[in-house]
Scaffold this active site. Structure first.
Site, PDB file in Angstrom:
ATOM      1  N   HIS A   1      13.846  19.462  16.481  1.00  0.00           N
ATOM      2  CA  HIS A   1      13.088  18.590  17.440  1.00  0.00           C
ATOM      3  C   HIS A   1      11.566  18.881  17.001  1.00  0.00           C
ATOM      4  CE1 HIS A   1      16.023  16.635  20.130  1.00  0.00           C
ATOM      5  NE2 HIS A   1      16.773  17.481  19.498  1.00  0.00           N
TER       6      HIS A   1
ATOM      7  N   CYS B   1      12.356  10.938  19.746  1.00  0.00           N
ATOM      8  CA  CYS B   1      12.516  11.384  21.109  1.00  0.00           C
ATOM      9  C   CYS B   1      11.763  10.601  21.783  1.00  0.00           C
ATOM     10  CB  CYS B   1      12.161  13.009  21.302  1.00  0.00           C
ATOM     11  SG  CYS B   1      11.791  13.377  22.719  1.00  0.00           S
ATOM     12  N   GLU B   2      12.281  10.117  23.053  1.00  0.00           N
ATOM     13  CA  GLU B   2      11.477   9.052  24.033  1.00  0.00           C
ATOM     14  C   GLU B   2      10.382   9.847  24.940  1.00  0.00           C
ATOM     15  OE1 GLU B   2      14.473   8.574  27.698  1.00  0.00           O
ATOM     16  OE2 GLU B   2      14.944   7.274  26.079  1.00  0.00           O
ATOM     17  N   HIS B   3      10.483  11.160  24.805  1.00  0.00           N
ATOM     18  CA  HIS B   3       9.782  11.784  25.832  1.00  0.00           C
ATOM     19  C   HIS B   3       8.187  11.870  25.042  1.00  0.00           C
ATOM     20  CE1 HIS B   3      12.993  13.976  28.280  1.00  0.00           C
ATOM     21  NE2 HIS B   3      12.908  12.800  28.507  1.00  0.00           N
ATOM     22  N   HIS B   4       8.268  12.229  23.936  1.00  0.00           N
ATOM     23  CA  HIS B   4       6.934  12.377  23.268  1.00  0.00           C
ATOM     24  C   HIS B   4       6.673  11.381  21.878  1.00  0.00           C
ATOM     25  CE1 HIS B   4       7.635  16.435  25.219  1.00  0.00           C
ATOM     26  NE2 HIS B   4       6.340  16.185  25.216  1.00  0.00           N
TER      27      HIS B   4
ATOM     28  N   CYS C   1       9.009  17.868  18.397  1.00  0.00           N
ATOM     29  CA  CYS C   1       8.268  17.832  19.872  1.00  0.00           C
ATOM     30  C   CYS C   1       8.320  19.358  20.244  1.00  0.00           C
ATOM     31  CB  CYS C   1       8.850  16.893  20.839  1.00  0.00           C
ATOM     32  SG  CYS C   1      10.563  17.193  21.317  1.00  0.00           S
TER      33      CYS C   1
ATOM     34  N   GLN D   1      18.806  13.408  22.479  1.00  0.00           N
ATOM     35  CA  GLN D   1      19.903  13.872  21.741  1.00  0.00           C
ATOM     36  C   GLN D   1      21.172  13.963  22.526  1.00  0.00           C
ATOM     37  OE1 GLN D   1      19.532  17.452  19.221  1.00  0.00           O
ATOM     38  NE2 GLN D   1      21.453  17.834  19.299  1.00  0.00           N
TER      39      GLN D   1
END
Length: 208
Positions: free
Chosen positions: A166, A96-99, A168, A138
């Protein structure tokens, strides 16, 4: 100026889109800073090799950023098939590119060949693998797989469904273990014909 043939131009364009090689030392320096920020000593025995290991892990988990997914969508010469093709339960692991936290799950790919054009079933798994081995969302992962197959094979329809957990969400924040996110991308005949779409979903969700 030398004449460039279409294939040469296409190869050049693909090369232009490739991301430079990973810088393992730069990533290792970043991991050392994280350890220091946590109040740890990066030089203690248990952590001394950790920055290098983490850098190599991130390079492996994002290896698809440096691969051309279109290479997997090449029709098989001589082989023809006109009925729906489904490959389900393709294991995927992405970041996941956010976390920068992993999400893992299953990818299901369905398509209806046009004029008999098909690809090897292992190529569908490789296509999912290439896109999943990137910093991802995703939703985008699902769309990327569907669009690439639709553009490269030009079938009558494509459907991609991904269900994933996920970390995260399960290990931090709301910490709801077992929660799954389901996304789908529907193109061509699967979008316009509800009966075809329902048939594919029935086959995808059917338990063995």
């Amino acid at each position: 100026m030398a004449t460039k043939f279409p294939e040469e131009e296409q190869n050049e364009n693909r090369q232009d889109r490739l991301i430079p090689p990973v810088n393992l030392e730069l990533m290792a320096q970043g991991v050392r800073l994280i350890l220091e920020g946590l109040g740890e000593d990066p030089e203690r025995p248990g952590l001394k090799e950790t920055p290098r290991r983490v850098a190599e892990m991130f390079a492996e988990l994002t290896s698809g950023m440096r691969e051309d997914p279109q290479q997997h969508v090449i029709p098989l010469p001589g082989d023809k098939h006109d009925e729906m093709v489904i490959v389900k339960d393709i294991s995927i692991a992405s970041m996941c590119e956010h976390h920068l936290a992993p999400f893992v799950g299953k990818c299901h790919i369905a398509y209806i060949p046009k004029q008999g054009r098909i690809v090897g079933i292992s190529k569908l798994a490789r296509l999912a693998e290439t896109f999943s081995r990137r910093l991802q969302l995703q939703e985008r992962l699902t769309t990327d797989i569907a669009n690439t197959l639709f553009e490269g094979l030009k079938p009558l329809g494509v459907m991609v469904v991904i269900e994933a957990e996920h970390t995260c969400m399960t290990l931090r924040g709301v910490r709801k273990s077992g929660a799954k996110t389901i996304t789908s991308a529907v193109l061509g005949g699967f979008r316009t014909d509800p009966r075809t779409r329902a048939e594919a979903m029935s086959l995808i969700t059917r338990k063995q």
